[in-house]
Design an enzyme around this catalytic site. Structure first.
Site, mmCIF file in Angstrom:
data_model
loop_
_atom_site.group_PDB
_atom_site.id
_atom_site.type_symbol
_atom_site.label_atom_id
_atom_site.label_comp_id
_atom_site.label_asym_id
_atom_site.label_seq_id
_atom_site.Cartn_x
_atom_site.Cartn_y
_atom_site.Cartn_z
ATOM 1 N N HIS A 1 -8.537 0.573 -4.478
ATOM 2 C CA HIS A 1 -9.452 0.855 -3.156
ATOM 3 C C HIS A 1 -9.837 1.671 -2.730
ATOM 4 O O HIS A 1 -9.348 2.742 -2.250
ATOM 5 C CB HIS A 1 -8.092 -0.206 -1.844
ATOM 6 C CG HIS A 1 -9.235 -0.198 -0.628
ATOM 7 N ND1 HIS A 1 -7.825 -0.567 0.845
ATOM 8 C CD2 HIS A 1 -10.591 -0.547 -0.720
ATOM 9 C CE1 HIS A 1 -9.580 -0.874 1.193
ATOM 10 N NE2 HIS A 1 -10.646 -1.020 1.280
ATOM 11 N N ASP B 1 -4.726 3.083 -2.067
ATOM 12 C CA ASP B 1 -5.789 3.478 -1.109
ATOM 13 C C ASP B 1 -6.618 5.106 -0.714
ATOM 14 O O ASP B 1 -5.771 6.392 -0.870
ATOM 15 C CB ASP B 1 -5.493 3.592 0.659
ATOM 16 C CG ASP B 1 -5.125 1.951 0.641
ATOM 17 O OD1 ASP B 1 -6.079 1.553 0.600
ATOM 18 O OD2 ASP B 1 -3.887 1.703 1.493
ATOM 19 N N ASP C 1 -6.504 -7.120 3.291
ATOM 20 C CA ASP C 1 -6.221 -5.200 4.336
ATOM 21 C C ASP C 1 -5.751 -4.836 5.535
ATOM 22 O O ASP C 1 -7.077 -4.954 6.390
ATOM 23 C CB ASP C 1 -6.918 -4.451 2.817
ATOM 24 C CG ASP C 1 -6.373 -3.261 2.821
ATOM 25 O OD1 ASP C 1 -5.228 -2.488 3.254
ATOM 26 O OD2 ASP C 1 -7.118 -2.533 2.423
ATOM 27 N N MET D 1 -9.677 7.950 -0.135
ATOM 28 C CA MET D 1 -9.856 7.628 1.038
ATOM 29 C C MET D 1 -11.212 8.956 1.011
ATOM 30 O O MET D 1 -10.289 10.156 0.676
ATOM 31 C CB MET D 1 -9.286 7.957 2.719
ATOM 32 C CG MET D 1 -8.239 5.967 2.623
ATOM 33 S SD MET D 1 -7.703 6.645 4.152
ATOM 34 C CE MET D 1 -7.356 5.621 3.978
ATOM 35 N N MET E 1 -12.167 3.802 -0.709
ATOM 36 C CA MET E 1 -13.207 4.044 0.515
ATOM 37 C C MET E 1 -14.138 5.410 0.582
ATOM 38 O O MET E 1 -13.707 5.975 1.085
ATOM 39 C CB MET E 1 -11.489 3.701 1.737
ATOM 40 C CG MET E 1 -11.046 2.283 2.187
ATOM 41 S SD MET E 1 -9.935 2.839 2.751
ATOM 42 C CE MET E 1 -8.787 2.676 1.341
ATOM 43 N N MET F 1 -11.255 -6.979 4.679
ATOM 44 C CA MET F 1 -10.489 -6.268 5.819
ATOM 45 C C MET F 1 -10.006 -6.651 7.547
ATOM 46 O O MET F 1 -10.634 -7.008 7.891
ATOM 47 C CB MET F 1 -10.932 -4.504 6.007
ATOM 48 C CG MET F 1 -11.744 -3.445 4.570
ATOM 49 S SD MET F 1 -9.832 -2.559 3.888
ATOM 50 C CE MET F 1 -9.252 -1.908 5.390
ATOM 51 N N HIS G 1 -1.247 -1.475 -4.271
ATOM 52 C CA HIS G 1 -2.400 -1.149 -3.335
ATOM 53 C C HIS G 1 -2.851 0.456 -3.261
ATOM 54 O O HIS G 1 -1.988 1.177 -2.859
ATOM 55 C CB HIS G 1 -2.675 -1.725 -2.334
ATOM 56 C CG HIS G 1 -3.986 -1.731 -1.166
ATOM 57 N ND1 HIS G 1 -5.051 -2.722 -2.128
ATOM 58 C CD2 HIS G 1 -4.740 -1.372 -0.691
ATOM 59 C CE1 HIS G 1 -6.050 -2.404 -0.803
ATOM 60 N NE2 HIS G 1 -5.146 -1.681 -0.338
ATOM 61 N N SER H 1 0.965 -1.126 0.279
ATOM 62 C CA SER H 1 0.289 -0.245 -0.003
ATOM 63 C C SER H 1 1.199 1.119 0.193
ATOM 64 O O SER H 1 1.708 1.485 1.069
ATOM 65 C CB SER H 1 -0.645 -0.083 1.092
ATOM 66 O OG SER H 1 -0.666 1.288 1.387
HETATM 67 C C1 DX5 Z 1 -6.337 0.873 5.638
HETATM 68 C C2 DX5 Z 1 -6.153 0.921 4.742
HETATM 69 C C3 DX5 Z 1 -4.496 -0.322 3.909
HETATM 70 C C4 DX5 Z 1 -3.664 0.191 4.095
HETATM 71 C C5 DX5 Z 1 -2.823 -1.006 5.335
HETATM 72 O O1 DX5 Z 1 -7.327 1.634 5.620
HETATM 73 O O2 DX5 Z 1 -6.779 0.805 3.311
HETATM 74 O O3 DX5 Z 1 -4.480 -0.585 2.771
HETATM 75 O O4 DX5 Z 1 -3.054 1.311 4.255
HETATM 76 O O5 DX5 Z 1 -1.828 -0.023 5.657
HETATM 77 P P1 DX5 Z 1 -0.523 -1.606 7.039
HETATM 78 O O6 DX5 Z 1 -0.191 -2.647 6.257
HETATM 79 O O7 DX5 Z 1 -0.029 -0.606 7.570
HETATM 80 O O8 DX5 Z 1 -1.958 -1.496 7.759
HETATM 81 ZN ZN ZN Z 2 -6.636 -0.889 1.572
#
Ligand code: DX5
Ligand code: ZN
Length: 229
Positions: free
Chosen positions: A69, A38, A178, A40, A71, A140, A36, A11
């Site tokens: 991903h 992320d 994840d 948000m 969110m 998750m 990956h 990520s």
């Molecule tokens: C959390 C994200 C993850 C996160 C994982 O909301 O979706 O992808 O970045 O990071 P680690 O491996 O540090 O938990």
């Molecule tokens: Zn993620």
């Protein structure tokens, strides 16, 4: 029964965004399989990460598939745009979609692989009527919103239950997990049935990220060779 080697998807949430190209180059030359990404929105999750400009930077420089991903609330508004920016996999949250079936097909029609993610409190049984439509299911193992959180161990039986549901239906989408994954727990996650591991802080904040990714990729490979022999 043959199982196949797992994929790893570091990520970039844990990257130093002042030196993003460095992280991209690191992942490009590592044993990682995907990036990956992320995204948000500060609504579906309490945090805001990044959006299109970072996708553009990735599209220009990354040489591996972009595993996006989302969110975000109402992800159907942005599917085509992420696809145009090079998303290979687009995953939306079960909890963020009023019309999940429609969004999954919108993603497929865009040409990307379609994924559905579930939060730690969402039972896998709620996915039973969408399983046949998706290319990937993301379990998750932390509450989404932040990197660097602790792995929730209740995720392990959830992964196993999901795997069983897929076997019963003769389906074979990716099972991605994840949150809070590192060298200390990856093997258990894989044994439960996952085949894509996301890892942010444990990879990119490691003393030697290249070695950490190599080790994460190697976990269970000996067992795999034995199965094949
Ligand atoms: C959390 C994200 C993850 C996160 C994982 O909301 O979706 O992808 O970045 O990071 P680690 O491996 O540090 O938990
Ligand atoms: Zn993620």
């Amino acid at each position: 029964m043959k199982s196949s080697p797992h994929l790893i998807s570091p990520s970039i949430l844990s990257a130093d965004f002042g030196n993003l190209n460095e992280t991209i180059d690191l992942i490009n030359t590592s044993e990682a399989d995907w990036f990956h990404v992320d995204v948000m929105d500060g609504m579906f999750v309490p945090n805001i990460s990044f959006g299109f400009p970072v996708m553009e930077a990735l599209q220009r420089r990354a040489t591996k598939p972009l595993d996006v991903h989302l969110m975000i609330e109402g992800p159907e508004r942005y599917i085509e745009r992420f696809r145009k920016l090079g998303a290979h996999v687009i995953t939306v949250h079960y909890e963020a979609c009023k019309h999940l079936h429609r969004v999954i097909h919108q993603i497929k029609e865009s040409g990307a692989l379609a994924g559905v993610a579930i939060n730690p409190h969402t039972p896998v049984s709620l996915l039973k009527d969408i399983l046949a439509d998706v290319d990937l299911i993301l379990v998750m193992s932390v509450n989404p919103g932040y990197g660097g959180q602790k792995f929730i161990y209740q995720s392990i039986p959830k992964i196993a239950e999901l795997k069983q549901m897929l076997i019963e239906r003769n389906l074979n989408p990716y099972i991605e997990v994840d949150g809070g994954i590192g060298l200390h727990n990856a093997e258990r996650v894989l044994q439960a049935g996952a085949n894509v591991l996301v890892s942010g802080s444990a990879m990119l904040s490691a003393d030697n990220p290249m070695e950490a990714m190599k080790s994460l990729k190697a976990i269970g490979q000996e067992a795999f060779k034995n199965i094949q022999a």
